[in-house]
Design a protein around this motif. Structure first.
Motif, PDB file in Angstrom:
ATOM      1  N   ASN A  92      16.372  22.613 -27.844  1.00 28.25           N
ATOM      2  CA  ASN A  92      17.582  22.115 -28.495  1.00 28.25           C
ATOM      3  C   ASN A  92      17.553  20.595 -28.537  1.00 28.25           C
ATOM      4  O   ASN A  92      16.892  19.942 -27.727  1.00 28.25           O
ATOM      5  CB  ASN A  92      18.817  22.578 -27.728  1.00 28.25           C
ATOM      6  CG  ASN A  92      18.980  24.095 -27.780  1.00 28.25           C
ATOM      7  OD1 ASN A  92      18.545  24.745 -28.722  1.00 28.25           O
ATOM      8  ND2 ASN A  92      19.615  24.641 -26.742  1.00 28.25           N
ATOM      9  N   GLU A 130      20.026  12.924 -31.304  1.00 30.49           N
ATOM     10  CA  GLU A 130      20.391  13.418 -32.639  1.00 30.49           C
ATOM     11  C   GLU A 130      19.943  12.478 -33.743  1.00 30.49           C
ATOM     12  O   GLU A 130      19.426  12.915 -34.776  1.00 30.49           O
ATOM     13  CB  GLU A 130      21.904  13.643 -32.739  1.00 30.49           C
ATOM     14  CG  GLU A 130      22.322  14.221 -34.086  1.00 30.49           C
ATOM     15  CD  GLU A 130      23.802  14.541 -34.159  1.00 30.49           C
ATOM     16  OE1 GLU A 130      24.205  15.267 -35.088  1.00 30.49           O
ATOM     17  OE2 GLU A 130      24.551  14.075 -33.283  1.00 30.49           O
ATOM     18  N   THR A 167      17.243  18.422 -44.536  1.00 34.04           N
ATOM     19  CA  THR A 167      18.351  19.371 -44.623  1.00 34.04           C
ATOM     20  C   THR A 167      17.893  20.677 -45.278  1.00 34.04           C
ATOM     21  O   THR A 167      17.035  20.680 -46.178  1.00 34.04           O
ATOM     22  CB  THR A 167      19.529  18.773 -45.405  1.00 34.04           C
ATOM     23  OG1 THR A 167      20.601  19.723 -45.439  1.00 34.04           O
ATOM     24  CG2 THR A 167      19.134  18.434 -46.826  1.00 34.04           C
ATOM     25  N   SER A 211      23.695  24.683 -46.147  1.00 36.39           N
ATOM     26  CA  SER A 211      24.761  25.066 -45.215  1.00 36.39           C
ATOM     27  C   SER A 211      25.542  26.225 -45.805  1.00 36.39           C
ATOM     28  O   SER A 211      25.464  26.506 -47.006  1.00 36.39           O
ATOM     29  CB  SER A 211      25.689  23.886 -44.928  1.00 36.39           C
ATOM     30  OG  SER A 211      26.374  23.490 -46.103  1.00 36.39           O
ATOM     31  N   GLU A 255      25.364  24.340 -40.573  1.00 34.04           N
ATOM     32  CA  GLU A 255      24.391  23.494 -41.267  1.00 34.04           C
ATOM     33  C   GLU A 255      22.993  23.823 -40.767  1.00 34.04           C
ATOM     34  O   GLU A 255      22.785  24.050 -39.569  1.00 34.04           O
ATOM     35  CB  GLU A 255      24.692  22.019 -41.021  1.00 34.04           C
ATOM     36  CG  GLU A 255      26.051  21.562 -41.536  1.00 34.04           C
ATOM     37  CD  GLU A 255      26.276  20.092 -41.261  1.00 34.04           C
ATOM     38  OE1 GLU A 255      25.445  19.268 -41.686  1.00 34.04           O
ATOM     39  OE2 GLU A 255      27.278  19.770 -40.594  1.00 34.04           O
ATOM     40  N   ARG A 312      18.843  22.705 -40.649  1.00 34.50           N
ATOM     41  CA  ARG A 312      17.830  21.665 -40.818  1.00 34.50           C
ATOM     42  C   ARG A 312      16.478  22.217 -40.414  1.00 34.50           C
ATOM     43  O   ARG A 312      16.372  23.113 -39.549  1.00 34.50           O
ATOM     44  CB  ARG A 312      18.148  20.414 -39.992  1.00 34.50           C
ATOM     45  CG  ARG A 312      19.322  19.616 -40.519  1.00 34.50           C
ATOM     46  CD  ARG A 312      19.419  18.247 -39.878  1.00 34.50           C
ATOM     47  NE  ARG A 312      18.453  17.288 -40.397  1.00 34.50           N
ATOM     48  CZ  ARG A 312      18.664  16.542 -41.483  1.00 34.50           C
ATOM     49  NH1 ARG A 312      19.805  16.646 -42.165  1.00 34.50           N
ATOM     50  NH2 ARG A 312      17.746  15.673 -41.876  1.00 34.50           N
ATOM     51  N   TYR A 371      16.676  24.749 -37.138  1.00 31.80           N
ATOM     52  CA  TYR A 371      17.791  24.335 -36.297  1.00 31.80           C
ATOM     53  C   TYR A 371      19.112  24.557 -37.045  1.00 31.80           C
ATOM     54  O   TYR A 371      19.176  24.482 -38.269  1.00 31.80           O
ATOM     55  CB  TYR A 371      17.692  22.852 -35.933  1.00 31.80           C
ATOM     56  CG  TYR A 371      16.543  22.506 -35.024  1.00 31.80           C
ATOM     57  CD1 TYR A 371      16.731  22.410 -33.645  1.00 31.80           C
ATOM     58  CD2 TYR A 371      15.272  22.255 -35.542  1.00 31.80           C
ATOM     59  CE1 TYR A 371      15.677  22.070 -32.802  1.00 31.80           C
ATOM     60  CE2 TYR A 371      14.213  21.921 -34.707  1.00 31.80           C
ATOM     61  CZ  TYR A 371      14.415  21.834 -33.336  1.00 31.80           C
ATOM     62  OH  TYR A 371      13.376  21.517 -32.504  1.00 31.80           O
ATOM     63  N   SER A 385      23.405  23.314 -36.682  1.00 34.74           N
ATOM     64  CA  SER A 385      24.285  22.362 -36.025  1.00 34.74           C
ATOM     65  C   SER A 385      25.273  23.070 -35.095  1.00 34.74           C
ATOM     66  O   SER A 385      25.718  24.189 -35.373  1.00 34.74           O
ATOM     67  CB  SER A 385      25.062  21.558 -37.071  1.00 34.74           C
ATOM     68  OG  SER A 385      26.066  20.776 -36.468  1.00 34.74           O
ATOM     69  N   SER A 386      25.621  22.386 -34.009  1.00 31.55           N
ATOM     70  CA  SER A 386      26.621  22.922 -33.082  1.00 31.55           C
ATOM     71  C   SER A 386      28.008  22.370 -33.373  1.00 31.55           C
ATOM     72  O   SER A 386      28.953  22.639 -32.618  1.00 31.55           O
ATOM     73  CB  SER A 386      26.231  22.596 -31.633  1.00 31.55           C
ATOM     74  OG  SER A 386      26.316  21.193 -31.406  1.00 31.55           O
ATOM     75  N   TRP A 440      22.068  20.033 -31.937  1.00 31.94           N
ATOM     76  CA  TRP A 440      21.369  20.961 -32.834  1.00 31.94           C
ATOM     77  C   TRP A 440      20.689  22.023 -31.995  1.00 31.94           C
ATOM     78  O   TRP A 440      20.033  21.725 -30.992  1.00 31.94           O
ATOM     79  CB  TRP A 440      20.349  20.223 -33.703  1.00 31.94           C
ATOM     80  CG  TRP A 440      21.028  19.327 -34.709  1.00 31.94           C
ATOM     81  CD1 TRP A 440      21.455  18.043 -34.515  1.00 31.94           C
ATOM     82  CD2 TRP A 440      21.392  19.678 -36.030  1.00 31.94           C
ATOM     83  NE1 TRP A 440      22.058  17.561 -35.633  1.00 31.94           N
ATOM     84  CE2 TRP A 440      22.037  18.544 -36.603  1.00 31.94           C
ATOM     85  CE3 TRP A 440      21.251  20.824 -36.818  1.00 31.94           C
ATOM     86  CZ2 TRP A 440      22.522  18.538 -37.898  1.00 31.94           C
ATOM     87  CZ3 TRP A 440      21.725  20.824 -38.110  1.00 31.94           C
ATOM     88  CH2 TRP A 440      22.355  19.702 -38.646  1.00 31.94           C
ATOM     89  N   GLU A 465      18.061  25.080 -31.524  1.00 32.27           N
ATOM     90  CA  GLU A 465      16.815  25.625 -32.051  1.00 32.27           C
ATOM     91  C   GLU A 465      16.919  27.147 -32.153  1.00 32.27           C
ATOM     92  O   GLU A 465      17.190  27.834 -31.169  1.00 32.27           O
ATOM     93  CB  GLU A 465      15.638  25.246 -31.149  1.00 32.27           C
ATOM     94  CG  GLU A 465      14.302  25.710 -31.721  1.00 32.27           C
ATOM     95  CD  GLU A 465      13.197  25.691 -30.691  1.00 32.27           C
ATOM     96  OE1 GLU A 465      12.050  25.422 -31.056  1.00 32.27           O
ATOM     97  OE2 GLU A 465      13.487  25.980 -29.507  1.00 32.27           O
TER      98      GLU A 465
END
Length: 459
Positions: free
Chosen positions: A204, A210, A219, A222, A236, A238, A258, A260-261, A268, A270
Motif C-alpha cells: 500500500n 502519495e 490514472t 473511476s 479511483e 491508478r 491501486y 484510492s482510500s 492508495w 494495492e
C-alpha cells in the motif's frame, strides 16, 4: 293474408327500421367514445303461410337483429399520456369494477369485464382506471425472475415504495495500458523513470509517499460504487508499472493496480499485479495487499474496501474477456477505459411506461427500471356473442366461451383506439333507414284506404 297481412308486414317493417334507427343513433352518439364498437343492423324475413310452393306464398314480415362489429379495428391515435394503450389486432383488456370502500381501501367485484378502451390513468391509490371507471387487471411479475406470479390476473396497483439499494458486487473494468507510461517524472530518456520505485512497489502507498506515487503512476478511471445500505463511494483507479525489487531492473510487462482510500492512510490500496505477454495480452495475476485473485483467474476479489468513512464488502474487480491489454500507445496513458459496476442507491418512483409486450415498467430516480406487471389480452372463440355492458365493455357469455389470456394482438403504448363508428357512413345508413320507414308507413296508409273502399261498398 290480404290487406290485413299487408298491414302486419308494414308494421313489422316499421318496427325493424325503428331498431335500425336506434342502432344508428347510438353509433353516432358514440362516434368519439374510445374503444367503442358500433352495432350494425341485420334484417331477416319471416315467410307467411299459403302453400308449399313459392308460387302459392307471399312475402311475410321482417325482423331486425343487431350485428356486432367487435372484430372491426378502430383507428389508432397517438397520445402523450404514458399509460394510454391501444390494441392492434385481437383481444381485450381485462378489467373489473369497484365494489365498495372498506376502511379507506377499495374492494373489487369478482367478475371480470373486457374492453378495448385503453384510456387508463393512475388514480390517487395508484390503480389504473379508465374513463368509464374500469380497473385494469394484469399478472404481477417476480422482481427477480421477471416471470408472472400466479395464474389469475389481479387488479393492478403500482407501488410507490422506494426501490431498495443494491450493494456493488462486481466492477467490470476495461483499459489498454501503454508499454511505456507517460508519468509526471518521466523525461523520455530513461524508461526506468516512468516506473514505480522499488521502495514503493509491492505494498500500500502511505500518505507520506502519495506525491511520489502520483508522479510515478497513471490514472485508470473511476466509478461510484455502493455499499449494503446504498451509500455511494467514489473509487479511483491508478496503474503503476513496477521495478523488479530483487534484480533492480524494470518489470516491463507487469503493472500494479491501486485504488484510492479517499483520504485515509494508506492513501492508495494495492489490489494486485497483472503480468502481460510480450504481445500485450494479460497473462498472470498476483494477489496484492488488499486483493486476492478470483477463482476464474481473471480478476481480483476485494474482501473489504474503505473509502473515506464508508466501507463496502465482497467486491469483484473483473478483467474477464480480454478487457485489459498492454498494446503500445504513444500517448503513454490508459486508453479505452470503461468502468462499470452493478450496484445502485435507493430510488424513488418517478413514472411508469408500457412496452409492446404489455409489461408495465417503473422508472426510479436511481436510473433503475423494473417490470411490475404484464397486461394480458383476452380472446374468445365467438367474441360476437359477448354481452355489451356500460362503458364500452363486454361480459363473457356461455355462447362467447371463456376468456383465453394466452394470445391476442399487440399493445401500442401512448395510443388510443378510436370508435369504429364513422359518422359519414352512419348518415348514409340513416337516409336509407328513413326512406324505408317512410315507405312502410305509406303501405299502412294505402292498406287503410283499401279497407275504407271495401267498407264503403256495403254502405
Amino acid at each position: 293474408m290480404g290487406i290485413y297481412g299487408a298491414i302486419n308486414s308494414a308494421v313489422s317493417g316499421l318496427t325493424a327500421q325503428a331498431q335500425a334507427l336506434e342502432n344508428i343513433s347510438g353509433n353516432v352518439s358514440n362516434s368519439q367514445t374510445t374503444g367503442y364498437k358500433r352495432l350494425d343492423t341485420s334484417f331477416s324475413d319471416l315467410v307467411a303461410g299459403g302453400g308449399t310452393r313459392q308460387a302459392d306464398q307471399v312475402s311475410g314480415t321482417t325482423y331486425a337483429t343487431s350485428r356486432a362489429t367487435n372484430t372491426v379495428q378502430g383507428d389508432i391515435s397517438a397520445s402523450d399520456v404514458d399509460t394510454y394503450m391501444a390494441i392492434s389486432g385481437d383481444g381485450y383488456f381485462v378489467v373489473t369494477s369497484a365494489a365498495d370502500v372498506v376502511d379507506g381501501q377499495t374492494t373489487f367485484q369478482d367478475a371480470s369485464y373486457y374492453t378495448r378502451a385503453g384510456d387508463f390513468e393512475l388514480d390517487d391509490s395508484n390503480y389504473m382506471v379508465n374513463a368509464s371507471g374500469y380497473y385494469l387487471k394484469g399478472f404481477k411479475l417476480d422482481p427477480t425472475t421477471g416471470n408472472a406470479v400466479g395464474d389469475a390476473p389481479s387488479v393492478i396497483q403500482i407501488s410507490d415504495q422506494p426501490l431498495a439499494a443494491s450493494a456493488t458486487t462486481l466492477i467490470d473494468y476495461q483499459a489498454n495500458l501503454p508499454r511505456v507510461p507517460d508519468t509526471t517524472d518521466y523525461d523520455d530518456s530513461d524508461e526506468d523513470t516512468a516506473l514505480l520505485g522499488a521502495a514503493l512497489a509491492g505494498a500500500n502507498i502511505s500518505s507520506a509517499n502519495e506525491s511520489t506515487f502520483l508522479d510515478q503512476s497513471i490514472t485508470g478511471g473511476s466509478t461510484t460504487v455502493y455499499n449494503q445500505n446504498g451509500t455511494a463511494m467514489n473509487v479511483e483507479v491508478r496503474w503503476a508499472k513496477t521495478l523488479n525489487a530483487d534484480a533492480g531492473v524494470p518489470q516491463d510487462d507487469t503493472w500494479a493496480l491501486y485504488v484510492s482510500s479517499g483520504g485515509n492512510d494508506p492513501a492508495w490500496l494495492e489490489v494486485g499485479t497483472v503480468n502481460f505477454t510480450s504481445s500485450g495480452v494479460m497473462q498472470t495475476l498476483t494477489a496484492g495487499a488488499n486483493g486476492t485473485v478470483n477463482t476464474g483467474g481473471n480478476g481480483f476479489d476485494i474482501a473489504t474496501l474503505t473509502v473515506g468513512d464508508v466501507t463496502a464488502s465482497n467486491i469483484e474487480f473483473s478483467l474477464a474477456g480480454g478487457s485489459l491489454t498492454q498494446f503500445s500507445d504513444p500517448t503513454g496513458v490508459a486508453t479505452s477505459v470503461a468502468v462499470d459496476q452493478d450496484g445502485y442507491a435507493a430510488g424513488e418512483l418517478e413514472g411508469i411506461s408500457i412496452d409492446e409486450s404489455g409489461r408495465i415498467n417503473a422508472s426510479y430516480s436511481n436510473n433503475q427500471t423494473r417490470s411490475l406487471y404484464r397486461i394480458p389480452l383476452a380472446t374468445f372463440d365467438a367474441e360476437q356473442n359477448l354481452k355489451r355492458v356500460d362503458g364500452a365493455a363486454f361480459a363473457a357469455t356461455p355462447d362467447s366461451g371463456e376468456a383465453d389470456l394466452t394470445g391476442g394482438g399487440t399493445i401500442s403504448a401512448k395510443s388510443l383506439e378510436l370508435s369504429n363508428a364513422d359518422i359519414a357512413s352512419e348518415f348514409s345508413k340513416l337516409i336509407v333507414t328513413q326512406q324505408a320507414y317512410s315507405a312502410n308507413s305509406r303501405v299502412v296508409t294505402s292498406a287503410q284506404g283499401m279497407l275504407d273502399d271495401a267498407l264503403n261498398m256495403i254502405r
